[in-house]
Design an enzyme around this catalytic site. Structure first.
Site, PDB file in Angstrom:
ATOM      1  N   GLU A  11     -18.337  -5.405  -4.711  1.00  0.00           N
ATOM      2  CA  GLU A  11     -18.332  -3.984  -4.311  1.00  0.00           C
ATOM      3  C   GLU A  11     -17.687  -3.094  -5.370  1.00  0.00           C
ATOM      4  O   GLU A  11     -17.026  -3.582  -6.298  1.00  0.00           O
ATOM      5  CB  GLU A  11     -17.607  -3.826  -2.973  1.00  0.00           C
ATOM      6  CG  GLU A  11     -16.145  -4.249  -3.027  1.00  0.00           C
ATOM      7  CD  GLU A  11     -15.272  -3.510  -2.018  1.00  0.00           C
ATOM      8  OE1 GLU A  11     -15.294  -2.263  -1.994  1.00  0.00           O
ATOM      9  OE2 GLU A  11     -14.552  -4.187  -1.268  1.00  0.00           O
ATOM     10  N   SER A  55     -13.557   0.604  11.117  1.00  0.00           N
ATOM     11  CA  SER A  55     -14.373   0.628   9.906  1.00  0.00           C
ATOM     12  C   SER A  55     -15.836   0.314  10.185  1.00  0.00           C
ATOM     13  O   SER A  55     -16.160  -0.581  10.973  1.00  0.00           O
ATOM     14  CB  SER A  55     -13.832  -0.396   8.913  1.00  0.00           C
ATOM     15  OG  SER A  55     -14.677  -0.444   7.780  1.00  0.00           O
ATOM     16  N   LYS A  84      -6.684  -7.530   6.468  1.00  0.00           N
ATOM     17  CA  LYS A  84      -5.510  -6.875   5.906  1.00  0.00           C
ATOM     18  C   LYS A  84      -4.509  -6.467   6.972  1.00  0.00           C
ATOM     19  O   LYS A  84      -4.871  -5.916   8.004  1.00  0.00           O
ATOM     20  CB  LYS A  84      -5.966  -5.612   5.180  1.00  0.00           C
ATOM     21  CG  LYS A  84      -5.274  -5.380   3.882  1.00  0.00           C
ATOM     22  CD  LYS A  84      -5.935  -4.222   3.171  1.00  0.00           C
ATOM     23  CE  LYS A  84      -7.415  -4.262   3.391  1.00  0.00           C
ATOM     24  NZ  LYS A  84      -8.049  -3.038   3.779  1.00  0.00           N
TER      25      LYS A  84
HETATM   26  N1  PSU Z   1      -9.521  -3.503   1.401  1.00  0.00           N
HETATM   27  C1  PSU Z   1      -8.882  -3.616   0.221  1.00  0.00           C
HETATM   28  N2  PSU Z   1      -9.245  -2.841  -0.797  1.00  0.00           N
HETATM   29  C2  PSU Z   1     -10.261  -1.938  -0.678  1.00  0.00           C
HETATM   30  C3  PSU Z   1     -10.951  -1.849   0.571  1.00  0.00           C
HETATM   31  C4  PSU Z   1     -10.551  -2.648   1.582  1.00  0.00           C
HETATM   32  O1  PSU Z   1      -7.981  -4.403   0.093  1.00  0.00           O
HETATM   33  O2  PSU Z   1     -10.547  -1.233  -1.635  1.00  0.00           O
HETATM   34  C5  PSU Z   1     -12.115  -0.926   0.719  1.00  0.00           C
HETATM   35  C6  PSU Z   1     -13.419  -1.726   0.911  1.00  0.00           C
HETATM   36  O3  PSU Z   1     -14.425  -1.117   0.148  1.00  0.00           O
HETATM   37  C7  PSU Z   1     -13.709  -1.583   2.384  1.00  0.00           C
HETATM   38  C8  PSU Z   1     -13.191  -0.191   2.625  1.00  0.00           C
HETATM   39  O4  PSU Z   1     -15.077  -1.704   2.701  1.00  0.00           O
HETATM   40  O5  PSU Z   1     -11.979  -0.137   1.887  1.00  0.00           O
HETATM   41  C9  PSU Z   1     -12.938   0.081   4.090  1.00  0.00           C
HETATM   42  O6  PSU Z   1     -12.708   1.432   4.255  1.00  0.00           O
HETATM   43  P1  PSU Z   1     -12.667   2.044   5.740  1.00  0.00           P
HETATM   44  O7  PSU Z   1     -11.483   1.405   6.369  1.00  0.00           O
HETATM   45  O8  PSU Z   1     -12.518   3.520   5.541  1.00  0.00           O
HETATM   46  O9  PSU Z   1     -13.955   1.651   6.373  1.00  0.00           O
HETATM   47 MN    MN Z   2     -11.963   4.282   8.916  1.00  0.00          MN
END
Ligand code: PSU
Ligand code: MN
Length: 304
Positions: A25, A141, A160
């Site tokens: 990604e 997410s 996480k």
């Molecule tokens: N976890 C990490 N580093 C990141 C992300 C997640 O340790 O950079 C990023 C990934 O691209 C994941 C996104 O898909 O954050 C999730 O964001 P949100 O919680 O806004 O969906």
């Molecule tokens: Mn979110």
């Protein structure tokens, strides 16, 4: 539709010849790490995949094209631009593509492009999940919905600890997304190997994981799989300390009113600041570790 996707010739060749390919990604590059560590990490991750005999396909939206496999200059560009690049999840794709803009793909949108290109294995650091306080913020997410629907396995370092782990596990269960622990029954929590929660199943080799994936998709059981690969023992951070740091980061985020797509990058940045950079070192190492396992799974997937 596929005329809007540019598959790098090296990636296309690997797909055609049924060699292992690993999707990577780009939100982790533009929003997850500072420059120049983001660039160095992105390039080194690709090298690790190659060293394991598979082909890396880093995914991003560049000038309105969905790119599967980036050139080094494109990785440099995304790294330098950092948060100037839009964080692109599922909902953002049609806007960015129709407007010929750039986008750094999250787990959700990387899965979408990988599936379109025929890539089944994807390595990253951490996936998005159900945030703490989600019962009032509704912050869940889009990665989880993508895992529910799109046939790609995501190799990550678990869930996480900035997230609500039990709620994320419930969500995955409801949508039928298997959570596999690689050589562990305990769910790793990104910076730490322990979490106090269990995965669904433990599998001990890339070959068994590849066989699991083949079985799922051959049976038309749609949707993704989470492969949780614990951070190497010598690279993990202290559990109690991290719980404390994360609680602090969340509190600061709440005070500042950070929400929506800003939330995850903000928390990661704050944790890095509060750990004086130690979380970044750990983050980089766990991504390398995941890339290696993903490459091994991708190779076995082609032969099982
Ligand atoms: N976890 C990490 N580093 C990141 C992300 C997640 O340790 O950079 C990023 C990934 O691209 C994941 C996104 O898909 O954050 C999730 O964001 P949100 O919680 O806004 O969906
Ligand atoms: Mn979110």
């Amino acid at each position: 539709m596929n005329s809007l996707i540019d598959i790098h010739p090296e990636v296309q060749k690997a797909i055609d010849q049924k060699q292992g390919v690993v999707a990577l990604e780009s939100t982790i590059i533009s929003h997850g790490m500072p420059y120049p560590q983001n660039r160095d990490t992105a390039l080194h991750v690709e090298q690790i995949v190659r060293d394991e005999g598979a082909t890396p396909a880093t995914i991003a939206i560049i000038q309105g094209r969905f790119k599967v496999g980036l050139r080094a200059e494109e990785i440099e560009y995304l790294s330098q631009q950092g948060r100037q690049i839009a964080k692109a999840s599922r909902r953002d794709i049609p806007y960015l593509i129709s407007q010929q803009k750039d986008g750094a793909t999250t787990v959700a949108s990387t899965m979408i492009a990988a599936a379109m290109a025929g890539i089944r294995v994807f390595a990253t650091g951490g996936i998005g999940g159900v945030h703490r306080g989600a019962s009032s913020s509704f912050d869940i997410s889009a990665d989880l919905q993508e895992l529910a629907n799109t046939d790609v396995a995501v190799v990550c370092a678990g869930i996480k600890a900035i997230l609500d782990l039990p709620l994320t596990l419930e969500y995955l269960e409801t949508f039928g997304v298997p959570l596999i622990g690689y050589q562990t029954m305990e769910l790793p929590a990104f910076y730490t190997r322990k979490s106090g929660h269990a995965v669904d199943y433990q599998l001990d080799s890339p070959k068994e994981i590849a066989h699991f994936l083949k079985t799922k998709w051959t049976m038309n059981l749609k949707g993704g799989v989470v492969v949780a690969n614990p951070v190497p023992a010598d690279k993990q951070l202290d559990y109690d300390w991290m719980m404390h740091v994360i609680a602090q980061a969340i509190e600061i985020g709440e005070q500042k009113g950070i929400k929506g797509k800003e939330s995850t990058p903000f928390l990661l940045g704050k944790v890095k600041e509060l750990t004086k950079g130690q979380s970044l070192d750990s983050n980089i190492e766990l991504v390398y570790n995941n890339a290696k396992l993903a490459a091994q799974i991708a190779r076995h997937y082609q032969i099982v």
